[in-house]
Design a protein around this motif. Sequence first.
Motif, PDB file in Angstrom:
ATOM      1  N   ASN A  40       0.849  -1.191   0.000  1.00  0.00           N
ATOM      2  CA  ASN A  40       0.000   0.000   0.000  1.00  0.00           C
ATOM      3  C   ASN A  40       0.886   1.243   0.000  1.00  0.00           C
ATOM      4  OD1 ASN A  40      -1.648   2.151   0.589  1.00  0.00           O
ATOM      5  ND2 ASN A  40      -2.762   1.134   2.242  1.00  0.00           N
ATOM      6  N   LEU A  93       1.045   3.724   3.096  1.00  0.00           N
ATOM      7  CA  LEU A  93       1.496   3.387   4.452  1.00  0.00           C
ATOM      8  C   LEU A  93       2.825   4.067   4.767  1.00  0.00           C
ATOM      9  CD1 LEU A  93       0.841  -0.397   5.111  1.00  0.00           C
ATOM     10  CD2 LEU A  93      -0.483   1.593   5.833  1.00  0.00           C
ATOM     11  N   PHE A 118      -4.116  -6.596   6.785  1.00  0.00           N
ATOM     12  CA  PHE A 118      -3.218  -5.469   7.009  1.00  0.00           C
ATOM     13  C   PHE A 118      -1.929  -5.940   7.697  1.00  0.00           C
ATOM     14  CE2 PHE A 118      -1.817  -1.807   9.628  1.00  0.00           C
ATOM     15  CZ  PHE A 118      -1.551  -0.912   8.613  1.00  0.00           C
ATOM     16  N   PRO A 141       3.834   9.137  11.054  1.00  0.00           N
ATOM     17  CA  PRO A 141       3.336   7.764  10.948  1.00  0.00           C
ATOM     18  C   PRO A 141       1.904   7.647  10.418  1.00  0.00           C
ATOM     19  CG  PRO A 141       3.269   8.475  13.235  1.00  0.00           C
ATOM     20  CD  PRO A 141       3.911   9.581  12.464  1.00  0.00           C
ATOM     21  N   ASP A 142       1.206   8.763  10.295  1.00  0.00           N
ATOM     22  CA  ASP A 142      -0.120   8.642   9.696  1.00  0.00           C
ATOM     23  C   ASP A 142      -0.007   8.260   8.235  1.00  0.00           C
ATOM     24  OD1 ASP A 142      -1.399   9.329  12.034  1.00  0.00           O
ATOM     25  OD2 ASP A 142      -1.305  11.483  11.602  1.00  0.00           O
ATOM     26  N   ASN A 143      -1.041   7.687   7.686  1.00  0.00           N
ATOM     27  CA  ASN A 143      -1.036   7.337   6.273  1.00  0.00           C
ATOM     28  C   ASN A 143      -0.800   8.583   5.428  1.00  0.00           C
ATOM     29  OD1 ASN A 143      -1.596   4.679   6.839  1.00  0.00           O
ATOM     30  ND2 ASN A 143      -3.794   4.846   6.444  1.00  0.00           N
TER      31      ASN A 143
HETATM   32  C1  LIG Z   1      -3.812   3.399   6.952  1.00  0.00           C
HETATM   33  O1  LIG Z   1      -4.613   2.781   5.979  1.00  0.00           O
HETATM   34  C2  LIG Z   1      -4.934   1.420   6.229  1.00  0.00           C
HETATM   35  C3  LIG Z   1      -5.766   0.905   5.106  1.00  0.00           C
HETATM   36  O2  LIG Z   1      -5.342   1.320   3.890  1.00  0.00           O
HETATM   37  C4  LIG Z   1      -5.694   1.303   7.517  1.00  0.00           C
HETATM   38  O3  LIG Z   1      -5.962  -0.054   7.785  1.00  0.00           O
HETATM   39  C5  LIG Z   1      -4.885   1.910   8.637  1.00  0.00           C
HETATM   40  O4  LIG Z   1      -5.623   1.886   9.826  1.00  0.00           O
HETATM   41  C6  LIG Z   1      -4.514   3.332   8.306  1.00  0.00           C
HETATM   42  N1  LIG Z   1      -3.638   3.852   9.343  1.00  0.00           N
HETATM   43  C7  LIG Z   1      -3.802   5.047   9.862  1.00  0.00           C
HETATM   44  C8  LIG Z   1      -2.790   5.447  10.897  1.00  0.00           C
HETATM   45  O5  LIG Z   1      -4.710   5.785   9.545  1.00  0.00           O
END
Ligand SMILES: *[C@@H]1O[C@H](CO)[C@@H](O)[C@H](O)[C@H]1NC(C)=O
Length: 488
Positions: A129, A132, A155, A346-348
């Motif tokens: 992904n 990430l 995941f 660390p957030d997406n």
């Molecule tokens: C990032 O995205 C994934 C799914 O794509 C999700 O499962 C995960 O919780 C997300 N992490 C954050 C920190 O938002």
Amino acid sequence: MRSQAAIVALTLVSSVTAFWRMPCRSQTGKARIDPILDYGEISAHVHTIHGGGGFGFDATYDTLTAEDSCTSCEVTQDHSAYWTPTLHFLYTNGIAVMVDQVGGMLAYYLYYLTNVTAFQEGFQMVAGNPLLRNFSGPFPDTDLSSWPTDPTDQFFLQQRALGFNCLNYAIDPEASLYRHEFPTKDYMDANCLDGLRLELAFPSCGNGSATSTDGKSHVAYPSLVKEGNCPEGFDTHLPFMFFETIWNTYAFAGDDGQFVLSMGDPTGTGYHGDFMMGWESKEFLQSALDTCTSETGEISDCDLFTIQDDSVGAQCTFPVPDVLADDNVEGPRSGLPVAVPIQYGPDNATTYAVAGRSGVATSSVSVSSAPSTWSDRATLSYSAANPSVTSTALGGIVVNVAASSAGQKYGVDSSSTQSTSSSSITAAPLIESAAASPDPVTTSYITQGNEVIEMAIVEVEVTVTATPTAGAKHRRHLAKHQHHAVRR
Ligand SMILES: *[C@@H]1O[C@H](CO)[C@@H](O)[C@H](O)[C@H]1NC(C)=O
Ligand SMILES: *[C@@H]1O[C@H](CO)[C@@H](O)[C@H](O)[C@H]1NC(C)=O
Ligand SMILES: *[C@@H]1O[C@H](CO)[C@@H](O)[C@H](O)[C@H]1NC(C)=O
Ligand SMILES: *[C@@H]1O[C@H](CO)[C@@H](O)[C@H](O)[C@H]1NC(C)=O
């Protein structure tokens, strides 16, 4: 307290009955193209692409296998496309240079599950992904026997399907899929003298469809990433596909800056890859899976394959579309190609405007600075895989070979790998060495934090596959050569 015994990684042995590794020694191109996720338009970031020359914004099974098409892989019947993001070095002044990729790509086809079924024509899939930016699991992985046996947490599995192998050919190799994020730059400067190997494991449980809108939902990982139980509804057992690419990161030792994947990822956790089936037919691939069962993994051991010289494969490239002509993906250039922001996590990560798509201006981005915690990241220290079960010449995945220079044969009993619990399986990197024991049939203990796990080591009948070191030497030579090329 750890004893003086060498630390080794053992992996399952008897469950892989066969495999082959497809060498694709040159790229067909490096460009912002991804016909699975960004069909018909400019991709959000640069990829390094191998395999079928019938590649482009609109690539499909038909373009890859068209009569006059070529392949950069060694088996002429395979016009599949294999791609991953590129690795760049970003100097602190914001100048980005693509790291040299050494030796192309190895795409492994391993048979871990039973009754492996060929990819159908039109099959395509994505692993990983790109958004990430954080590995959220224990560090290192816990013993496989403690993983959930029900593979509902895809995941969790996806995060463990990435590997960053710190290469130093002078010492025993690390196990594949040991680190799931980049080591720090300082660590790489000090230890990864032959570069970094990027590893990616693909899902091998399919639901019968050739594709899905996100390139992922039609496939799933089995419970142990490469084997184990498939989720309900994903009953087709596909070959376990594993990509390896090597990057000459050591060329930047001592330089101030950081390594960044092309989608603006300095952590590695957003590493991903794509596969588009381009074999001449599903039937051909099925016969290869059924009959190419040599334990060496060498494609030359399979009579079905027609093998072409790498110099022929090197001529196979796809035309770069005009709209990408000025991308200057290799650099040096200001920021990543093109206008990709660095996102530390660390957030997406969030999506960004893709330069060159209609209505989006091409402009260079300013380099955002790293968060203050950035330099405090932990990095796993070196841990040797068991060299006797690791194929080191042309790649590093731990395969179904065990040896024996000392006349001993070791393997881990994996007779129960498909069952829901097994105390005898592991791919955990930290294991007290069995090789140091005089007794080949023994019990060893894995220590993880406060936990001690008992593991039975049994003697197994295996074919010894001695992998020549010539490949490694050759690659090393290439790495050195490119070291000079990169410093301009
Ligand atoms: C990032 O995205 C994934 C799914 O794509 C999700 O499962 C995960 O919780 C997300 N992490 C954050 C920190 O938002
Ligand atoms: C990042 O991973 C760590 C564990 O390594 C976890 O504690 C933390 O919650 C994660 N952060 C996010 C935003 O996902
Ligand atoms: C496989 O999964 C995809 C995505 O969820 C779905 O669209 C498709 O219908 C499924 N195929 C089968 C044969 O169930
Ligand atoms: C093998 O897989 C194929 C395709 O998924 C399936 O049709 C067949 O029933 C399987 N055979 C066995 C013995 O499981």
